[in-house]
Design an enzyme around this catalytic site. Structure first.
Site, PDB file in Angstrom:
ATOM      1  N   TRP A  23      47.559  30.579  28.366  1.00  0.00           N
ATOM      2  CA  TRP A  23      46.906  30.162  29.608  1.00  0.00           C
ATOM      3  C   TRP A  23      46.185  31.358  30.216  1.00  0.00           C
ATOM      4  O   TRP A  23      46.724  32.461  30.220  1.00  0.00           O
ATOM      5  CB  TRP A  23      47.963  29.621  30.573  1.00  0.00           C
ATOM      6  CG  TRP A  23      47.382  28.834  31.694  1.00  0.00           C
ATOM      7  CD1 TRP A  23      47.205  29.259  32.973  1.00  0.00           C
ATOM      8  CD2 TRP A  23      46.897  27.499  31.644  1.00  0.00           C
ATOM      9  NE1 TRP A  23      46.643  28.277  33.733  1.00  0.00           N
ATOM     10  CE2 TRP A  23      46.430  27.160  32.929  1.00  0.00           C
ATOM     11  CE3 TRP A  23      46.788  26.547  30.624  1.00  0.00           C
ATOM     12  CZ2 TRP A  23      45.883  25.929  33.236  1.00  0.00           C
ATOM     13  CZ3 TRP A  23      46.250  25.313  30.934  1.00  0.00           C
ATOM     14  CH2 TRP A  23      45.810  25.017  32.223  1.00  0.00           C
ATOM     15  N   GLU A  59      57.069  29.828  30.077  1.00  0.00           N
ATOM     16  CA  GLU A  59      57.724  29.903  28.768  1.00  0.00           C
ATOM     17  C   GLU A  59      58.089  31.326  28.349  1.00  0.00           C
ATOM     18  O   GLU A  59      58.818  31.517  27.373  1.00  0.00           O
ATOM     19  CB  GLU A  59      56.834  29.265  27.695  1.00  0.00           C
ATOM     20  CG  GLU A  59      56.680  27.762  27.820  1.00  0.00           C
ATOM     21  CD  GLU A  59      55.760  27.326  28.958  1.00  0.00           C
ATOM     22  OE1 GLU A  59      56.068  26.289  29.581  1.00  0.00           O
ATOM     23  OE2 GLU A  59      54.757  28.014  29.238  1.00  0.00           O
ATOM     24  N   VAL A  82      48.869  34.543  36.138  1.00  0.00           N
ATOM     25  CA  VAL A  82      49.011  33.342  36.957  1.00  0.00           C
ATOM     26  C   VAL A  82      48.091  33.543  38.159  1.00  0.00           C
ATOM     27  O   VAL A  82      48.251  34.508  38.907  1.00  0.00           O
ATOM     28  CB  VAL A  82      50.469  33.127  37.416  1.00  0.00           C
ATOM     29  CG1 VAL A  82      50.596  31.821  38.192  1.00  0.00           C
ATOM     30  CG2 VAL A  82      51.420  33.136  36.231  1.00  0.00           C
ATOM     31  N   ILE A  83      47.129  32.644  38.287  1.00  0.00           N
ATOM     32  CA  ILE A  83      46.125  32.768  39.345  1.00  0.00           C
ATOM     33  C   ILE A  83      46.339  31.646  40.363  1.00  0.00           C
ATOM     34  O   ILE A  83      46.433  30.479  39.997  1.00  0.00           O
ATOM     35  CB  ILE A  83      44.702  32.716  38.748  1.00  0.00           C
ATOM     36  CG1 ILE A  83      44.542  33.833  37.698  1.00  0.00           C
ATOM     37  CG2 ILE A  83      43.654  32.842  39.848  1.00  0.00           C
ATOM     38  CD1 ILE A  83      43.288  33.727  36.849  1.00  0.00           C
ATOM     39  N   ALA A  86      45.054  25.659  44.467  1.00  0.00           N
ATOM     40  CA  ALA A  86      45.146  24.932  45.734  1.00  0.00           C
ATOM     41  C   ALA A  86      46.516  24.309  45.975  1.00  0.00           C
ATOM     42  O   ALA A  86      46.777  23.796  47.059  1.00  0.00           O
ATOM     43  CB  ALA A  86      44.072  23.844  45.767  1.00  0.00           C
ATOM     44  N   THR A  87      47.394  24.357  44.976  1.00  0.00           N
ATOM     45  CA  THR A  87      48.720  23.735  45.115  1.00  0.00           C
ATOM     46  C   THR A  87      49.811  24.803  45.052  1.00  0.00           C
ATOM     47  O   THR A  87      49.560  25.939  44.646  1.00  0.00           O
ATOM     48  CB  THR A  87      48.957  22.713  43.983  1.00  0.00           C
ATOM     49  OG1 THR A  87      49.057  23.420  42.738  1.00  0.00           O
ATOM     50  CG2 THR A  87      47.828  21.696  43.910  1.00  0.00           C
ATOM     51  N   HIS A  89      52.005  25.202  42.921  1.00  0.00           N
ATOM     52  CA  HIS A  89      52.382  25.460  41.528  1.00  0.00           C
ATOM     53  C   HIS A  89      52.463  26.968  41.240  1.00  0.00           C
ATOM     54  O   HIS A  89      53.389  27.435  40.577  1.00  0.00           O
ATOM     55  CB  HIS A  89      51.358  24.786  40.601  1.00  0.00           C
ATOM     56  CG  HIS A  89      51.623  24.948  39.155  1.00  0.00           C
ATOM     57  ND1 HIS A  89      52.600  24.231  38.497  1.00  0.00           N
ATOM     58  CD2 HIS A  89      51.046  25.735  38.220  1.00  0.00           C
ATOM     59  CE1 HIS A  89      52.606  24.575  37.225  1.00  0.00           C
ATOM     60  NE2 HIS A  89      51.669  25.487  37.031  1.00  0.00           N
ATOM     61  N   PHE A 114      57.035  44.249  32.666  1.00  0.00           N
ATOM     62  CA  PHE A 114      56.467  43.136  33.425  1.00  0.00           C
ATOM     63  C   PHE A 114      54.962  43.316  33.544  1.00  0.00           C
ATOM     64  O   PHE A 114      54.480  44.043  34.409  1.00  0.00           O
ATOM     65  CB  PHE A 114      57.120  43.076  34.808  1.00  0.00           C
ATOM     66  CG  PHE A 114      56.706  41.891  35.618  1.00  0.00           C
ATOM     67  CD1 PHE A 114      57.231  40.644  35.348  1.00  0.00           C
ATOM     68  CD2 PHE A 114      55.797  42.024  36.650  1.00  0.00           C
ATOM     69  CE1 PHE A 114      56.855  39.543  36.096  1.00  0.00           C
ATOM     70  CE2 PHE A 114      55.414  40.935  37.410  1.00  0.00           C
ATOM     71  CZ  PHE A 114      55.944  39.689  37.129  1.00  0.00           C
ATOM     72  N   ARG A 128      42.321  43.818  37.216  1.00  0.00           N
ATOM     73  CA  ARG A 128      43.569  44.351  36.666  1.00  0.00           C
ATOM     74  C   ARG A 128      43.626  44.274  35.140  1.00  0.00           C
ATOM     75  O   ARG A 128      44.581  44.732  34.530  1.00  0.00           O
ATOM     76  CB  ARG A 128      44.752  43.610  37.297  1.00  0.00           C
ATOM     77  CG  ARG A 128      44.963  44.033  38.735  1.00  0.00           C
ATOM     78  CD  ARG A 128      45.668  42.981  39.571  1.00  0.00           C
ATOM     79  NE  ARG A 128      45.854  43.456  40.942  1.00  0.00           N
ATOM     80  CZ  ARG A 128      44.895  43.499  41.870  1.00  0.00           C
ATOM     81  NH1 ARG A 128      43.672  43.094  41.582  1.00  0.00           N
ATOM     82  NH2 ARG A 128      45.152  43.946  43.087  1.00  0.00           N
TER      83      ARG A 128
END
EC number: 2.5.1.78
Length: 154
Positions: A23, A59, A82-83, A86-87, A89, A114, A128
């Site tokens: 992802w 995962e 992880v970007i 709007a939710t 999540h 990490f 980044r």
């Protein structure tokens, strides 16, 4: 007082796995290249490096657990992005992936770096992954290298 700290030199024969997410691959691919570059620049042998690809950040902990439990790996370099959207999540995935990655290091008593970017927007992720803020994949691998050396000296 005696000071013990790790050095940035690859400990020969130590097996390292890069575990990265598919992802947001347009960001994560840059992190992986940075990690591989750091490993090579610090004297790592490509034969000691394995790349495992997982679907997403959620995962990461499960696969890290399986890899470390196998006894085949001495350290893990976890990479992903992880970007925020709007939710909510983003909040759930970021928090659980972060906790899970930390738990794997403690559970197996092996270095797990990490390199999971948690950013508010794509621009921050791009910064980044090799532009203004350096490459966090490179930095995550240097943490692995230093921690492996530190473990050898404790």
């Amino acid at each position: 007082m005696k000071l013990i700290e790790g050095q940035l030199k690859v400990v020969n024969g130590k097996k390292v796995a890069i575990v990265s997410t598919r992802w947001n691959h347009f960001i994560v691919d840059r992190l992986v290249e940075g990690a591989k570059d750091a490993f090579a620049r610090h004297g790592g042998d490509e034969a000691d490096l394995t790349h495992v690809l997982v679907p997403g950040a959620f995962e990461l902990p499960m696969i890290i657990d399986k890899l470390l439990a196998s006894g085949k790996y001495d350290a893990i370099c976890a990479l992903g992005a992880v970007i925020r959207g709007a939710t909510p999540h983003f909040d759930y995935v970021s928090a659980e992936a972060t906790k899970g990655i930390a738990m794997m290091s403690l559970k197996h008593q092996k270095p797990v770096s990490f390199g999971l970017l948690t950013t508010d927007n794509i621009e921050q992720s791009i910064e980044r992954a090799g532009t203004k803020a350096g490459n966090k994949g490179f930095e995550a691998m240097t943490v692995v290298i230093e921690m492996l050396d530190l473990y050898e000296n404790l």
